[in-house]
Write an enzyme that holds these catalytic residues in place. Structure first.
Site, mmCIF file in Angstrom:
data_model
loop_
_atom_site.group_PDB
_atom_site.id
_atom_site.type_symbol
_atom_site.label_atom_id
_atom_site.label_comp_id
_atom_site.label_asym_id
_atom_site.label_seq_id
_atom_site.Cartn_x
_atom_site.Cartn_y
_atom_site.Cartn_z
ATOM 1 N N LYS A 31 0.829 -1.215 0.000
ATOM 2 C CA LYS A 31 0.000 0.000 0.000
ATOM 3 C C LYS A 31 0.861 1.262 0.000
ATOM 4 C CE LYS A 31 -3.383 -2.710 -0.155
ATOM 5 N NZ LYS A 31 -4.620 -2.890 0.508
HETATM 6 C C1 PLP Z 1 -5.617 -3.951 0.793
HETATM 7 C C2 PLP Z 1 -7.067 -3.649 0.855
HETATM 8 C C3 PLP Z 1 -7.862 -4.137 1.875
HETATM 9 C C4 PLP Z 1 -7.336 -5.092 2.927
HETATM 10 O O1 PLP Z 1 -6.384 -4.532 3.742
HETATM 11 P P1 PLP Z 1 -5.610 -5.468 4.778
HETATM 12 O O2 PLP Z 1 -4.691 -4.555 5.517
HETATM 13 O O3 PLP Z 1 -4.880 -6.490 3.952
HETATM 14 O O4 PLP Z 1 -6.653 -6.094 5.630
HETATM 15 C C5 PLP Z 1 -9.190 -3.766 1.917
HETATM 16 N N1 PLP Z 1 -9.717 -2.957 0.983
HETATM 17 C C6 PLP Z 1 -8.984 -2.473 -0.032
HETATM 18 C C7 PLP Z 1 -9.625 -1.570 -1.044
HETATM 19 C C8 PLP Z 1 -7.641 -2.808 -0.134
HETATM 20 O O5 PLP Z 1 -6.922 -2.350 -1.142
#
Ligand code: PLP
Length: 231
Positions: A31
């Site tokens: 991210k």
């Molecule tokens: C990555 C992501 C998630 C999940 O996040 P985690 O930290 O892996 O639980 C949820 N929604 C979106 C849009 C994402 O990109």
């Protein structure tokens, strides 16, 4: 509000993640703001903040730290809670990453604009290319749609042969085994037709212009040289 992709982004003058009672961010390693694993909830509501602080730590009314400091010698459990505490090391990583976020997002936006300009007019679908809204996107990904009739698998393989990794965001949820078994009669023809044309190009803050231009020239080359075989 799921703002997992959007730390630091805004739309029509508001900060993403602040639009509802609760906003959530992911700090997973891929991210814009990464701590390895972890995430963050934000809320403007005191009642929710209080409840979430309880839930993240076993529903306990005081933290080990407070007891250690002599602020509380005992505690109560008032909710069926979890262990969702982020630890000090990952928090320290997150603070360092937070300082880099504005520059990282700016670089992502610059790369996105470079892609948009160079890839216009090739018959590719470029989401948000002509969006008129006042938006400061976090540009987490660069998704695009291949022209209709182009064989996506062949495109991906030829890009790989040119040294460019691509990915897919995302396979439609209803096509995964679990959902197929659970909801066997679901058919979403429009989703399926759009998703079959979707490809994502590389995009990350450390990507230099030379790498971006290699991706652009590879896309152009692959689309052009294979046009005849696809038609
Ligand atoms: C990555 C992501 C998630 C999940 O996040 P985690 O930290 O892996 O639980 C949820 N929604 C979106 C849009 C994402 O990109």
């Amino acid at each position: 509000e799921d703002a997992a992709h959007d730390p630091g982004a805004g739309l029509d003058g508001r900060t993403l993640g602040a639009g509802g009672d609760l906003g959530c961010f992911s700090f997973f390693s891929n991210k814009n703001l990464a701590t390895g694993e972890g995430g963050m909830l934000v809320t403007g509501r005191d009642d929710l903040a209080e409840k979430l602080r309880l839930l993240r730590s076993h529903g306990m009314t005081s933290l080990t730290w407070d007891r250690h400091q002599g602020h509380a010698y005992s505690y109560d459990v008032t909710e069926l809670g979890y262990n969702y505490r982020i630890d000090e090391l990952h928090s320290a990583l997150g603070l360092a990453q937070l300082a880099k976020l504005p520059a990282g997002n700016a670089r992502r936006r610059a790369i996105t604009r470079r892609y948009w300009q160079a890839l216009d007019g090739l018959g590719l679908g470029l989401p948000f290319r002509h969006d008129e809204r006042e938006a400061e996107s976090a540009c987490h990904l660069f998704p695009m749609l291949l022209p209709e009739g182009v064989d996506r698998q062949a495109f991906i393989e030829r890009m790989r042969a040119a040294g460019v990794q691509t990915s897919i965001h995302y396979p439609p949820v209803h096509t995964f085994s679990y959902y197929r078994h659970r909801y066997p009669r679901v058919s979403l023809p429009v989703t399926e037709a759009v998703a079959a044309r979707q490809v994502t190009l590389p995009l990350y803050p450390g990507m230099d212009d030379q790498a971006v231009d290699l991706v652009i020239s590879s896309v152009k080359h692959v689309l052009k040289s294979e046009k005849t075989s696809w038609n």
